[in-house]
Each structure stands twice: as C-alpha cells, then as structure tokens.
Design a protein around this motif. Structure first.
Motif, PDB file in Angstrom:
ATOM      1  N   LEU A 274       8.547 125.082 -26.185  1.00 16.49           N
ATOM      2  CA  LEU A 274       7.289 125.535 -25.592  1.00 16.49           C
ATOM      3  C   LEU A 274       7.551 126.295 -24.301  1.00 16.49           C
ATOM      4  O   LEU A 274       8.557 126.090 -23.633  1.00 16.49           O
ATOM      5  N   ALA A 275       6.599 127.164 -23.940  1.00 18.25           N
ATOM      6  CA  ALA A 275       6.740 127.937 -22.704  1.00 18.25           C
ATOM      7  C   ALA A 275       5.439 128.014 -21.916  1.00 18.25           C
ATOM      8  O   ALA A 275       5.459 128.085 -20.683  1.00 18.25           O
ATOM      9  N   ALA A 276       4.301 127.977 -22.588  1.00 18.97           N
ATOM     10  CA  ALA A 276       3.008 128.157 -21.913  1.00 18.97           C
ATOM     11  C   ALA A 276       2.631 126.908 -21.118  1.00 18.97           C
ATOM     12  O   ALA A 276       2.845 125.774 -21.558  1.00 18.97           O
ATOM     13  N   PHE A 277       2.034 127.145 -19.948  1.00 15.45           N
ATOM     14  CA  PHE A 277       1.639 126.033 -19.081  1.00 15.45           C
ATOM     15  C   PHE A 277       0.668 125.086 -19.780  1.00 15.45           C
ATOM     16  O   PHE A 277       0.828 123.865 -19.708  1.00 15.45           O
ATOM     17  N   ASP A 278      -0.345 125.624 -20.434  1.00 19.71           N
ATOM     18  CA  ASP A 278      -1.349 124.764 -21.071  1.00 19.71           C
ATOM     19  C   ASP A 278      -0.717 123.851 -22.108  1.00 19.71           C
ATOM     20  O   ASP A 278      -1.063 122.667 -22.212  1.00 19.71           O
ATOM     21  N   ALA A 279       0.213 124.391 -22.888  1.00 14.18           N
ATOM     22  CA  ALA A 279       0.876 123.581 -23.919  1.00 14.18           C
ATOM     23  C   ALA A 279       1.744 122.498 -23.293  1.00 14.18           C
ATOM     24  O   ALA A 279       1.758 121.346 -23.753  1.00 14.18           O
ATOM     25  N   LEU A 280       2.446 122.847 -22.229  1.00 12.78           N
ATOM     26  CA  LEU A 280       3.298 121.864 -21.554  1.00 12.78           C
ATOM     27  C   LEU A 280       2.461 120.796 -20.866  1.00 12.78           C
ATOM     28  O   LEU A 280       2.792 119.601 -20.912  1.00 12.78           O
ATOM     29  N   ALA A 281       1.368 121.198 -20.237  1.00 14.05           N
ATOM     30  CA  ALA A 281       0.481 120.237 -19.569  1.00 14.05           C
ATOM     31  C   ALA A 281      -0.116 119.270 -20.589  1.00 14.05           C
ATOM     32  O   ALA A 281      -0.272 118.073 -20.311  1.00 14.05           O
ATOM     33  N   ALA A 282      -0.447 119.778 -21.772  1.00 13.11           N
ATOM     34  CA  ALA A 282      -0.983 118.909 -22.821  1.00 13.11           C
ATOM     35  C   ALA A 282       0.060 117.899 -23.275  1.00 13.11           C
ATOM     36  O   ALA A 282      -0.264 116.733 -23.542  1.00 13.11           O
ATOM     37  N   GLU A 283       1.315 118.329 -23.342  1.00  6.46           N
ATOM     38  CA  GLU A 283       2.380 117.415 -23.765  1.00  6.46           C
ATOM     39  C   GLU A 283       2.653 116.337 -22.719  1.00  6.46           C
ATOM     40  O   GLU A 283       3.176 115.262 -23.039  1.00  6.46           O
ATOM     41  N   LEU A 284       2.314 116.615 -21.470  1.00  3.86           N
ATOM     42  CA  LEU A 284       2.507 115.620 -20.415  1.00  3.86           C
ATOM     43  C   LEU A 284       1.516 114.459 -20.518  1.00  3.86           C
ATOM     44  O   LEU A 284       1.815 113.347 -20.071  1.00  3.86           O
ATOM     45  N   GLN A 285       0.343 114.700 -21.091  1.00  6.20           N
ATOM     46  CA  GLN A 285      -0.722 113.699 -21.080  1.00  6.20           C
ATOM     47  C   GLN A 285      -0.315 112.357 -21.710  1.00  6.20           C
ATOM     48  O   GLN A 285      -0.502 111.299 -21.103  1.00  6.20           O
ATOM     49  N   PRO A 286       0.239 112.344 -22.944  1.00  5.97           N
ATOM     50  CA  PRO A 286       0.638 111.049 -23.506  1.00  5.97           C
ATOM     51  C   PRO A 286       1.767 110.373 -22.739  1.00  5.97           C
ATOM     52  O   PRO A 286       1.863 109.142 -22.722  1.00  5.97           O
ATOM     53  N   LEU A 287       2.607 111.163 -22.075  1.00  5.63           N
ATOM     54  CA  LEU A 287       3.679 110.580 -21.262  1.00  5.63           C
ATOM     55  C   LEU A 287       3.093 109.900 -20.024  1.00  5.63           C
ATOM     56  O   LEU A 287       3.511 108.795 -19.642  1.00  5.63           O
ATOM     57  N   ILE A 288       2.131 110.563 -19.407  1.00  6.55           N
ATOM     58  CA  ILE A 288       1.443 109.976 -18.252  1.00  6.55           C
ATOM     59  C   ILE A 288       0.711 108.701 -18.677  1.00  6.55           C
ATOM     60  O   ILE A 288       0.746 107.685 -17.983  1.00  6.55           O
ATOM     61  N   ASP A 289       0.065 108.754 -19.847  1.00  5.87           N
ATOM     62  CA  ASP A 289      -0.615 107.571 -20.375  1.00  5.87           C
ATOM     63  C   ASP A 289       0.358 106.409 -20.532  1.00  5.87           C
ATOM     64  O   ASP A 289       0.053 105.268 -20.154  1.00  5.87           O
ATOM     65  N   LYS A 290       1.526 106.689 -21.094  1.00  6.40           N
ATOM     66  CA  LYS A 290       2.497 105.630 -21.358  1.00  6.40           C
ATOM     67  C   LYS A 290       3.004 105.007 -20.059  1.00  6.40           C
ATOM     68  O   LYS A 290       3.094 103.779 -19.951  1.00  6.40           O
ATOM     69  N   VAL A 291       3.321 105.834 -19.078  1.00  5.38           N
ATOM     70  CA  VAL A 291       3.790 105.315 -17.794  1.00  5.38           C
ATOM     71  C   VAL A 291       2.703 104.492 -17.125  1.00  5.38           C
ATOM     72  O   VAL A 291       2.948 103.393 -16.610  1.00  5.38           O
ATOM     73  N   TRP A 292       1.475 104.998 -17.151  1.00 11.13           N
ATOM     74  CA  TRP A 292       0.400 104.283 -16.461  1.00 11.13           C
ATOM     75  C   TRP A 292       0.049 102.974 -17.173  1.00 11.13           C
ATOM     76  O   TRP A 292      -0.271 101.985 -16.524  1.00 11.13           O
ATOM     77  N   ARG A 293       0.146 102.956 -18.499  1.00 10.38           N
ATOM     78  CA  ARG A 293      -0.099 101.697 -19.221  1.00 10.38           C
ATOM     79  C   ARG A 293       0.900 100.631 -18.787  1.00 10.38           C
ATOM     80  O   ARG A 293       0.542  99.460 -18.622  1.00 10.38           O
ATOM     81  N   HIS A 294       2.145 101.048 -18.609  1.00 11.97           N
ATOM     82  CA  HIS A 294       3.141 100.080 -18.149  1.00 11.97           C
ATOM     83  C   HIS A 294       2.817  99.602 -16.738  1.00 11.97           C
ATOM     84  O   HIS A 294       2.936  98.416 -16.437  1.00 11.97           O
ATOM     85  N   CYS A 295       2.403 100.518 -15.894  1.00  8.52           N
ATOM     86  CA  CYS A 295       2.016 100.119 -14.529  1.00  8.52           C
ATOM     87  C   CYS A 295       0.891  99.092 -14.562  1.00  8.52           C
ATOM     88  O   CYS A 295       0.929  98.076 -13.858  1.00  8.52           O
ATOM     89  N   GLU A 296      -0.115  99.351 -15.387  1.00  4.71           N
ATOM     90  CA  GLU A 296      -1.264  98.454 -15.468  1.00  4.71           C
ATOM     91  C   GLU A 296      -0.875  97.104 -16.064  1.00  4.71           C
ATOM     92  O   GLU A 296      -1.341  96.057 -15.605  1.00  4.71           O
ATOM     93  N   SER A 297      -0.037  97.119 -17.081  1.00  3.35           N
ATOM     94  CA  SER A 297       0.289  95.871 -17.768  1.00  3.35           C
ATOM     95  C   SER A 297       1.211  94.975 -16.954  1.00  3.35           C
ATOM     96  O   SER A 297       1.225  93.761 -17.144  1.00  3.35           O
ATOM     97  N   THR A 298       1.977  95.557 -16.034  1.00  3.66           N
ATOM     98  CA  THR A 298       2.913  94.764 -15.250  1.00  3.66           C
ATOM     99  C   THR A 298       2.482  94.594 -13.795  1.00  3.66           C
ATOM    100  O   THR A 298       3.084  93.810 -13.062  1.00  3.66           O
TER     101      THR A 298
END
Length: 367
Positions: free
Chosen positions: A266-290
């Motif tokens: 990928l190269a476009a900002f919008d596509a890369l930003a969209a791919e970041l969303q589930p990663l941010i979700d995963k990190v934040w879920r761990h923060c919340e659960s622990t």
C-alpha cells in the motif's frame, strides 16, 4: 552442542509441572453472573449494534460464530438476537485479583497473561500436592466457589503444551498432555493451532508446503531459521514438544504492540490509516483488559523491500483513551507521508508502561 541441547538429548533437565488456567468467556460470564436476565442468551461485551468491535462473547453467541475482535456489525449480522453490554473493567480486574489470590495459595511462580489467564509452575508447590492435576482441580473448584465462574485448565510439562491442553475440554474442564503423548500431540496439530503463529505466518508455512507439526519437524533447523529468523529455532523445538521457557513470576511487560502484513503493498494515506485501525483496537483492548497504560506510541513501517523504520512520540501523561492512541499513531503516520515506496507492513506499539492502579535427566514426575 549447547548445554540446553545436551539436556534435551540426555534427559538431564528436570521435568516441570505447568498449569495453564483460562477463565471461560470471562467478561461475558461475569456479566451473566451479575445479571440473571443475561444468562443463557447470546451476549457480546463491548461495541454496539452499529459500531466498534466485540471484546468478548458468551458461549451462546459463539455458537453463531461471534468472536472477540469481530466488528460489531458483523457479529450482529451473524446473530440478530445478540445483546451488547458495555465492559466493566474495574469489576473484571477485581475478580481477576480474587483468582490470583487463589493461585498464590498454591505457588509463588505464576505468570498472568491477561486478566483471565495465567501460567502456574507447580513443580514445587506450597501445599505439597504431588499431582498437578489435583492442584488444577482444586484451583478450579475454589474459583467457582469464590467467584461463581468456571475455569478450564491445561496441564503439561511445558508452557506450549499446557496452553494447548487448556483448549481441549472447554468450558469448565481440564486436560493433561503427558511427556509420553506430547510429541505425538504436536505432530498431528495444524500449524494454525500453534500458539503464537498468526494468519500471516500460517500462510507462509502453507506456501512452503508445511501444514502440520510433523511437517515442521521434518524441516531442518537451518531451513526454519532461514525462512523465519529467530522464531525458526522456537518452531523447530515446539514441533518436537520441547519448550524451555520458564514461567516468569511478576513479569514486567515492556510494551504492547500489534502489526499486520498486507496481502498487497500500500502507498495511499487513507489505505494505510484504515489498516492502522484494527491494530489500534487490538492494543487498546489489551490496555483495557489489563489496566495497563503507557506514555510512548511507536509506529513501525516495513517497506516492500523489507527496509524498516520506526517513529515514536512520548507524552508526559499516560495515553488515557483509544481516541488519544489513534490520534498519536495517525499523527506519526501523517508526519512521514508521502512515503517514497510502498508499504507491506504496519505496526503500532505502546511502551513506557505502568499499571493503571499504580502511582505513575528429565525426571519422570507424574503429572
């Protein structure tokens, strides 16, 4: 030959007794315990019918294919009667402390992985119970008596196999993988079932014609190292039922992270930003659960030619919400745009961690 290799070959290493305790549908079970109207019904903790992701699902919801990390709208489509409830992490943390107090009655050597699961080394245990199976039974019974919740347990001679064993009799059961059956158990296991091997690595194994534990075992250490780097050594040994990682009591985690390799660069900002969303979700879920929070956000970028860059930003106070984590991660991405070449992987991690509650011969021992 290293000392660990000699120990493996000669059987000089002492056999450990490891228990993996995994609470059954923990968040959802707490909600059903505290609200009788929810019992027996398909339940999702987190998200809503319109947005967000599922943090946990009851067994009634799992029958419809609802799973944690699934987008809420997908979960609702699969289970139209699904009930969404807001997570109560302070309650989950309080119950988790009760459970850890029960662990401490049996061993000082236990390693929590999250609020709802932990490894326990009971090779030597406080109550001098000779069989790890008896200890697991006692722990599960006391958890039920004190919290009203069920737990499953896996018992084996190392962490890898204990983790696998705890999935065999869920919910509310336990399973033993002995030294005699351990290598054979791994032999028949699908690569996708190996703890620590995600979809991308599974696909890479499959592309190499490797589908089972036996397939991995048939590869040389040199081949696995060449294709999987440092992890190749780990795969080589676990395919033989060997895992020398100790249970680490009071382990301090240095960072929380998630990353993903794309099916197409990928190269476009919008596509890369969209791919970041589930990663941010995963990190934040761990923060919340622990209950963990951190002050430093790091963006990892791997380009199509395997060059890797990382960019970080530290703030004075711990990141307090998913919105803040997203803002910082997207900000790091935006600052680097446009990239000179296409991207094959993105990762997000949070470090400078602290707990939210804080101020800032192989002996043939029976299992």
């Amino acid at each position: 030959m290293s000392s660990s290799d000699r120990a493996r070959n000669s059987g000089e290493a002492r056999q450990r007794k490891i228990i993996h305790i995994d609470m059954d549908a923990f968040y959802a079970s707490v909600e059903q315990r505290d609200n009788p109207d929810l019992r027996g019904k398909p339940l999702a903790v987190g998200g809503s019918a319109e947005r967000g992701v599922v943090a946990a699902a009851s067994y009634e919801a799992r029958k419809f294919g609802v799973r944690s990390a699934m987008p809420s709208i997908t979960a609702k489509r699969q289970c139209p009667d699904l009930i969404f409830v807001k997570p109560r992490f302070e309650v989950y943390k309080a119950v988790s402390r009760q459970i850890r107090d029960i662990f401490a009655e049996h061993t000082k050597v236990f390693e929590p992985l999250s609020l709802d699961e932990a490894y326990l080394d009971v090779t030597e245990n406080i109550q001098n119970i000779p069989l790890a199976t008896e200890i697991a039974t006692a722990i599960r019974a006391k958890i039920l008596a004190e919290t009203g919740l069920t737990a499953s347990a896996g018992i084996s001679y190392n962490k890898f196999l204990a983790k696998l064993a705890s999935d065999q009799r869920k919910p509310n059961g336990q399973f033993v993988i002995t030294p005699k059956i351990g290598p054979g158990f791994v032999e028949d296991l699908s690569v996708a079932k190996f703890h620590g091997i995600g979809p991308a690595t599974t696909a890479k194994f499959n592309a190499l014609g490797i589908f089972t534990g036996l397939d991995i075992r048939n590869q040389s250490l040199e081949f696995l190292s060449a294709n999987f780097g440092k992890s190749g050594t780990y795969y080589y040994w676990i395919s033989r039922g060997v895992d020398e990682r100790p249970v680490r009591a009071n382990r301090v985690r240095k960072s929380i992270g998630a990353e993903n390799t794309f099916s197409a660069d990928l190269a476009a900002f919008d596509a890369l930003a969209a791919e970041l969303q589930p990663l941010i979700d995963k990190v934040w879920r761990h923060c919340e659960s622990t209950g963990t929070r951190g002050r430093t956000v790091t963006l990892k970028v791997k380009f199509f030619d395997f060059e890797i860059i990382t960019r970080s930003r530290s703030i004075s106070a711990p990141v307090s919400s998913r919105v803040d984590l997203e803002r910082l991660a997207i900000g790091l991405l935006l600052h680097e745009m446009p990239f000179r070449k296409s991207v094959r992987l993105l990762g997000v991690s949070l470090s400078a961690l602290h707990d939210q509650d804080q101020a800032g011969p192989q002996l043939d021992l029976p299992i």
